[in-house]
Design a protein around this motif. Structure first.
Motif, PDB file in Angstrom:
ATOM      1  N   SER A   1       5.619  14.093   3.462  1.00  0.00           N
ATOM      2  CA  SER A   1       4.446  15.022   3.112  1.00  0.00           C
ATOM      3  C   SER A   1       4.332  16.224   3.674  1.00  0.00           C
ATOM      4  N   HIS A   2       3.357  17.144   3.697  1.00  0.00           N
ATOM      5  CA  HIS A   2       3.316  18.315   4.390  1.00  0.00           C
ATOM      6  C   HIS A   2       3.016  18.026   5.867  1.00  0.00           C
ATOM      7  N   TYR A   3       2.331  16.881   6.127  1.00  0.00           N
ATOM      8  CA  TYR A   3       1.789  16.724   7.501  1.00  0.00           C
ATOM      9  C   TYR A   3       2.442  15.831   8.138  1.00  0.00           C
ATOM     10  N   GLU A   4       2.837  15.998   9.444  1.00  0.00           N
ATOM     11  CA  GLU A   4       3.358  15.240  10.452  1.00  0.00           C
ATOM     12  C   GLU A   4       2.631  14.081  10.442  1.00  0.00           C
ATOM     13  N   TRP A   5       1.504  13.955  10.559  1.00  0.00           N
ATOM     14  CA  TRP A   5       0.740  12.857  11.024  1.00  0.00           C
ATOM     15  C   TRP A   5       0.761  11.661   9.642  1.00  0.00           C
ATOM     16  N   LEU A   6       1.046  12.295   8.466  1.00  0.00           N
ATOM     17  CA  LEU A   6       1.016  11.477   7.498  1.00  0.00           C
ATOM     18  C   LEU A   6       2.522  10.793   7.456  1.00  0.00           C
ATOM     19  N   ASN A   7       3.610  11.632   7.682  1.00  0.00           N
ATOM     20  CA  ASN A   7       4.983  11.467   7.675  1.00  0.00           C
ATOM     21  C   ASN A   7       5.107  10.345   8.689  1.00  0.00           C
ATOM     22  N   ASP A   8       4.369  10.270   9.783  1.00  0.00           N
ATOM     23  CA  ASP A   8       4.601   9.154  10.765  1.00  0.00           C
ATOM     24  C   ASP A   8       4.152   7.896  10.381  1.00  0.00           C
ATOM     25  N   MET A   9       3.028   7.967   9.760  1.00  0.00           N
ATOM     26  CA  MET A   9       2.518   6.775   9.007  1.00  0.00           C
ATOM     27  C   MET A   9       3.273   6.260   7.800  1.00  0.00           C
TER      28      MET A   9
ATOM     29  N   GLU B   1       9.077  -5.162   0.610  1.00  0.00           N
ATOM     30  CA  GLU B   1       8.346  -6.060  -0.640  1.00  0.00           C
ATOM     31  C   GLU B   1       8.502  -5.467  -2.005  1.00  0.00           C
ATOM     32  N   HIS B   2       8.695  -3.957  -2.128  1.00  0.00           N
ATOM     33  CA  HIS B   2       8.839  -3.413  -3.463  1.00  0.00           C
ATOM     34  C   HIS B   2      10.313  -2.819  -3.717  1.00  0.00           C
ATOM     35  N   GLY B   3      11.030  -2.707  -2.450  1.00  0.00           N
ATOM     36  CA  GLY B   3      12.402  -2.085  -2.720  1.00  0.00           C
ATOM     37  C   GLY B   3      12.473  -0.650  -2.945  1.00  0.00           C
ATOM     38  N   CYS B   4      11.320  -0.021  -2.351  1.00  0.00           N
ATOM     39  CA  CYS B   4      11.280   1.594  -2.376  1.00  0.00           C
ATOM     40  C   CYS B   4      10.972   1.965  -0.860  1.00  0.00           C
ATOM     41  N   TRP B   5      11.906   3.134  -0.650  1.00  0.00           N
ATOM     42  CA  TRP B   5      11.548   3.752   0.523  1.00  0.00           C
ATOM     43  C   TRP B   5      10.588   5.146   0.410  1.00  0.00           C
ATOM     44  N   TRP B   6       9.612   5.131   0.463  1.00  0.00           N
ATOM     45  CA  TRP B   6       8.525   5.946   0.347  1.00  0.00           C
ATOM     46  C   TRP B   6       8.413   7.313   1.320  1.00  0.00           C
ATOM     47  N   ASN B   7       9.498   7.289   2.421  1.00  0.00           N
ATOM     48  CA  ASN B   7       9.605   8.340   3.168  1.00  0.00           C
ATOM     49  C   ASN B   7      10.647   9.261   3.229  1.00  0.00           C
TER      50      ASN B   7
ATOM     51  N   TYR C   1       1.687  17.316  -4.832  1.00  0.00           N
ATOM     52  CA  TYR C   1       0.324  16.838  -4.964  1.00  0.00           C
ATOM     53  C   TYR C   1      -0.053  15.653  -3.873  1.00  0.00           C
ATOM     54  N   ASN C   2      -1.190  15.440  -3.668  1.00  0.00           N
ATOM     55  CA  ASN C   2      -1.491  14.322  -2.836  1.00  0.00           C
ATOM     56  C   ASN C   2      -0.942  14.263  -1.588  1.00  0.00           C
TER      57      ASN C   2
END
Length: 368
Positions: free
Chosen positions: A273-281, A292-298, A318-319
């Motif tokens: 993301s643009h934001y570090e707090w969201l990247n930490d999450m 669970e899904h086989g996908c690394w979303w970070n 976006y998002n």
């Protein structure tokens, strides 16, 4: 002598018409009124026409300004307002339900503790396991993130000889404009996922089934274009694919070699993301989500594209920056001929040929 009055003329008396016996009130049927108001819904009325009629009857601000105080307080007007107030409440309730479900899913991911070291490098078995129910599982999250409209916009840009990498269950298939596509190659490493995509294509574009090729192989292996596209694909599409491969840079470079020099590469991905707090999450929940899904979303999609060397035409996010829209094009001179690619690397035994072999001239080319 006085004249006598003439006798009155006599008319024949008609026999009385027998009257029917009067029926009780509960058994009488009302007669049709000649000037009765038409029904709000005709039997031949389409759902679109019915909705347009209902929408045209909505309360308008201009109508409220013309109404008097007595008309505003009338029972008819109040009933109309109550009926229309239900729609915003229904929409708010639906959004609240969706956000609540998404919050529960996010909390479950945050509370799950999965060790990164316990995860294998290859997570393709997750896709094989979830193929049949995958669409139902991701429908809610994609609806909340408005990804369906972006998929549609991306797929509608496909033209010429098209390659879709990591097609999965074929979530982009309904949005293809097949009349502007010469051939379509759908590629995925998961056999069960590709089987779902094949059924979906048959349901939505059955008349163009002879122009599609299904290939079960990894996108990092050499991709052989079909007959007529020896110079490469005109359009390459990938949606949510970089997150599921351990070699994203190699995948992009392999796509580049499969694309014409004047072709286009369209990506829709999710990552940092643009934001570090969201990247930490995202970093905290990534192992559980991948398990669970086989996908690394970070993953950092920007750095992956930069390392690949592809030329960026357009980029949008976006998002909160987690959804990446990328339009790329290959570098000049990077396109290899198909004969060189096949000679350098032996084909993988896991490749499943489509009904029409890619190296032979298909029958439909006779009338093109």
């Amino acid at each position: 002598m006085a004249k006598l009055p003439k006798p009155p003329k006599s008319f024949p008396v008609k026999p009385a018409i027998p009257t029917r016996r009067a029926l009780p009130l509960h058994k009488q049927t009302p007669r049709a009124q000649p000037h009765a108001e038409p029904s709000l819904r005709r039997p031949d009325q389409t759902p679109k026409e019915a909705w347009q009629k209902v929408w045209s009857a909505r309360p308008k601000i201009s109508d409220l300004q013309r109404l008097s105080d007595a008309e505003l307080k009338s029972a008819q007007h109040q009933a109309k307002l109550r009926r229309w107030r239900q729609w915003p409440m229904f929409g708010i309730g639906l959004v609240a339900f969706g956000l609540g479900m998404y919050g529960v899913m996010l909390w479950a991911s945050l509370s799950s503790d999965v060790d990164f070291k316990d995860l294998p490098e290859d997570l393709s078995d997750r896709f094989d396991r979830e193929a049949e129910g995958y669409d139902e599982k991701v429908d809610m999250s994609e609806m909340l993130l408005f990804l369906t409209s972006k998929r549609k916009k991306l797929a509608e840009k496909a033209k010429g000889h098209v390659l879709e990498v990591a097609v999965g269950t074929g979530r982009n298939i309904p949005y293809y404009k097949t009349k502007q596509c010469a051939t379509v190659t759908l590629l995925d490493s998961s056999g069960p996922m590709l089987a779902v995509a094949k059924r979906k294509w048959n349901d939505t574009h059955k008349e163009y089934f002879s122009r599609v090729f299904f290939k079960q192989q990894s996108a990092v292996d050499p991709i052989v274009p079909p007959y007529g596209a020896q110079d490469g694909y005109d359009t390459v599409i990938q949606t949510m694919g970089l997150c599921s491969t351990p070699e994203p840079v190699k995948l992009l470079q392999n796509i580049e070699r499969s694309t014409k020099e004047d072709g286009q590469i369209l990506l829709l991905e999710h990552g940092k993301s643009h934001y570090e707090w969201l990247n930490d999450m995202l970093d905290k929940t990534a192992p559980a989500h991948a398990d669970e899904h086989g996908c690394w979303w970070n993953k950092d999609i920007g750095k992956i594209v930069e390392k690949s060397g592809l030329e960026v035409v357009d980029i949008k996010r976006y998002n909160f920056g987690t959804t990446w829209w990328l339009e790329l094009k290959p570098r000049k001179g990077t396109r290899q001929s198909v004969t060189e690619i096949v000679a350098d690397v032996q084909p993988s035994p896991s490749i499943v040929r489509s009904e029409s072999p890619a190296t032979e001239k298909p029958w439909w080319s006779l009338w093109r």
